[in-house]
Design an enzyme around this catalytic site. Structure first.
Site, PDB file in Angstrom:
ATOM      1  N   ASP A  50       5.994  -9.526 -11.388  1.00  0.00           N
ATOM      2  CA  ASP A  50       5.383  -8.448 -10.615  1.00  0.00           C
ATOM      3  C   ASP A  50       3.981  -8.183 -11.164  1.00  0.00           C
ATOM      4  O   ASP A  50       3.816  -7.964 -12.368  1.00  0.00           O
ATOM      5  CB  ASP A  50       6.235  -7.178 -10.700  1.00  0.00           C
ATOM      6  CG  ASP A  50       5.798  -6.140  -9.680  1.00  0.00           C
ATOM      7  OD1 ASP A  50       6.416  -6.083  -8.603  1.00  0.00           O
ATOM      8  OD2 ASP A  50       4.836  -5.398  -9.967  1.00  0.00           O
ATOM      9  N   ASN A  84      -5.678  -2.827  -4.812  1.00  0.00           N
ATOM     10  CA  ASN A  84      -5.964  -2.665  -3.382  1.00  0.00           C
ATOM     11  C   ASN A  84      -6.809  -1.427  -3.113  1.00  0.00           C
ATOM     12  O   ASN A  84      -7.751  -1.453  -2.315  1.00  0.00           O
ATOM     13  CB  ASN A  84      -4.658  -2.588  -2.591  1.00  0.00           C
ATOM     14  CG  ASN A  84      -4.094  -3.949  -2.258  1.00  0.00           C
ATOM     15  OD1 ASN A  84      -4.830  -4.926  -2.135  1.00  0.00           O
ATOM     16  ND2 ASN A  84      -2.781  -4.028  -2.116  1.00  0.00           N
ATOM     17  N   HIS A 110      -8.173  -4.646   0.317  1.00  0.00           N
ATOM     18  CA  HIS A 110      -7.050  -5.549   0.540  1.00  0.00           C
ATOM     19  C   HIS A 110      -7.461  -7.019   0.505  1.00  0.00           C
ATOM     20  O   HIS A 110      -6.636  -7.885   0.198  1.00  0.00           O
ATOM     21  CB  HIS A 110      -6.380  -5.222   1.881  1.00  0.00           C
ATOM     22  CG  HIS A 110      -5.614  -3.927   1.854  1.00  0.00           C
ATOM     23  ND1 HIS A 110      -4.347  -3.831   1.318  1.00  0.00           N
ATOM     24  CD2 HIS A 110      -5.950  -2.683   2.276  1.00  0.00           C
ATOM     25  CE1 HIS A 110      -3.925  -2.579   1.412  1.00  0.00           C
ATOM     26  NE2 HIS A 110      -4.869  -1.857   1.988  1.00  0.00           N
ATOM     27  N   ASP A 170      -5.470  -9.692  -1.562  1.00  0.00           N
ATOM     28  CA  ASP A 170      -4.963 -10.970  -1.050  1.00  0.00           C
ATOM     29  C   ASP A 170      -5.413 -12.126  -1.942  1.00  0.00           C
ATOM     30  O   ASP A 170      -4.655 -13.081  -2.172  1.00  0.00           O
ATOM     31  CB  ASP A 170      -5.454 -11.201   0.380  1.00  0.00           C
ATOM     32  CG  ASP A 170      -4.769 -10.288   1.385  1.00  0.00           C
ATOM     33  OD1 ASP A 170      -3.753  -9.662   1.024  1.00  0.00           O
ATOM     34  OD2 ASP A 170      -5.257 -10.196   2.532  1.00  0.00           O
ATOM     35  N   GLU A 227       3.593  -7.957  -4.064  1.00  0.00           N
ATOM     36  CA  GLU A 227       3.071  -8.584  -5.274  1.00  0.00           C
ATOM     37  C   GLU A 227       4.189  -9.108  -6.169  1.00  0.00           C
ATOM     38  O   GLU A 227       3.981  -9.398  -7.351  1.00  0.00           O
ATOM     39  CB  GLU A 227       2.224  -7.576  -6.064  1.00  0.00           C
ATOM     40  CG  GLU A 227       2.991  -6.504  -6.817  1.00  0.00           C
ATOM     41  CD  GLU A 227       3.479  -5.359  -5.940  1.00  0.00           C
ATOM     42  OE1 GLU A 227       3.889  -4.328  -6.489  1.00  0.00           O
ATOM     43  OE2 GLU A 227       3.444  -5.492  -4.702  1.00  0.00           O
TER      44      GLU A 227
END
Length: 283
Positions: free
Chosen positions: A129, A137, A142, A146, A172
């Site tokens: 994680d 973010n 974002h 990404d 994630e």
């Protein structure tokens, strides 16, 4: 013909198969028409309606069946073969897409679950994680988030190939089935990947992001249910988050009573950390 067609249906990935299929279908069609001619002409000759001698009629019928019937059946078989080739390719592409996460290119949760069901023996399940991903973010946007997902995916794909396999489980969160070696060696592989991710800032969309990753590990094999292994790895990941992130925790560490001394003693601080962990896990 129906049996032969059924035998060929699942094998149209290359064009060579199409030509072999057309040749087989043409031969079967011509053979069948020749047999029909040999069965029909004698009764017609007996009734006196055959315009040529029986021997000539047989020769003409067989030759025409090979020339005309063979040509027509070849063309139709090629058309059908190309259509089935396109269908087979489309089906394979759809199957690939249905098993692949679009952004990361890794296996998706469904495909990973199937792989997990087949894993056994000298293997472990690792759940990764990205720490504080929601903050990435929120701060960088974002697009940068990404880019982090793509970069992490590339490193996981390179680290866990061959018998091992990596997947994006959602958001994630990533998973890996680490196969081979001893338990200590598998833990070291996971730790090495996390260390590499922490030491490699990610540049994208006019931003440079330094990330850390937490991971939880559970052993597979020994008749253990895969749901139980997944739950154990998830709890180990939660413990890694609660202990401060940027670390790898094996499920056995959570069974050791000494780990609790690393957690905040104050109840309010513990609740705050727990909420922070939940936010990080769900981000």
């Amino acid at each position: 013909m129906r049996i032969s067609l059924q035998a060929e249906l699942g094998d149209f990935q290359d064009r060579h198969t199409i030509y072999v299929f057309a040749l087989k279908m043409s031969f079967l069609a011509v053979t069948l028409s020749s047999v029909v001619i040999l069965l029909i002409l004698p009764p017609l000759d007996f009734m006196g309606v055959l315009p040529v001698p029986l021997a000539d009629g047989v020769v003409y019928g067989v030759v025409l069946s090979w020339l005309i019937g063979g040509t027509v059946s070849s063309v139709l078989s090629l058309v059908a073969g190309h259509a089935m080739h396109q269908l087979s390719v489309s089906r394979a592409e759809f199957e690939q897409l249905s098993r692949t996460d679009v952004l990361s290119g890794l296996l998706n949760r469904r495909a990973f679950t199937e792989a997990l069901e087949q894993a056994d023996g000298d293997a472990c399940l690792a759940i990764f994680d990205v720490d504080r991903f929601k903050a990435i973010n929120d701060r960088f946007g974002h697009a940068c988030g990404d880019a982090v997902i793509v970069a992490v995916s590339a490193i996981l794909a390179a680290a866990f190939d061959g018998r091992s396999v990596a997947a994006r489980l959602g958001g994630e969160e990533f998973g890996a089935i680490v196969v081979g070696g001893s338990q200590e060696q598998r833990i070291e592989r996971v730790q090495s990947v996390c260390a590499r991710l922490a030491g490699q800032p990610i540049a994208a969309d006019n931003c440079v992001v330094a990330i850390t990753v937490s991971a939880g590990i559970a052993d597979l094999g020994g008749g253990r249910g895969k749901a139980g292994a997944y739950s154990a790895a998830d709890k180990a990941l939660y413990l890694a988050k609660a202990l401060g992130r940027n670390r790898v925790v094996h499920e056995n560490e959570g069974l050791h009573p000494g780990w609790r001394r690393h957690l905040p003693q104050d109840a309010a601080a513990a609740r705050a950390m727990s909420a922070d962990c939940d936010e990080a896990r769900l981000a």
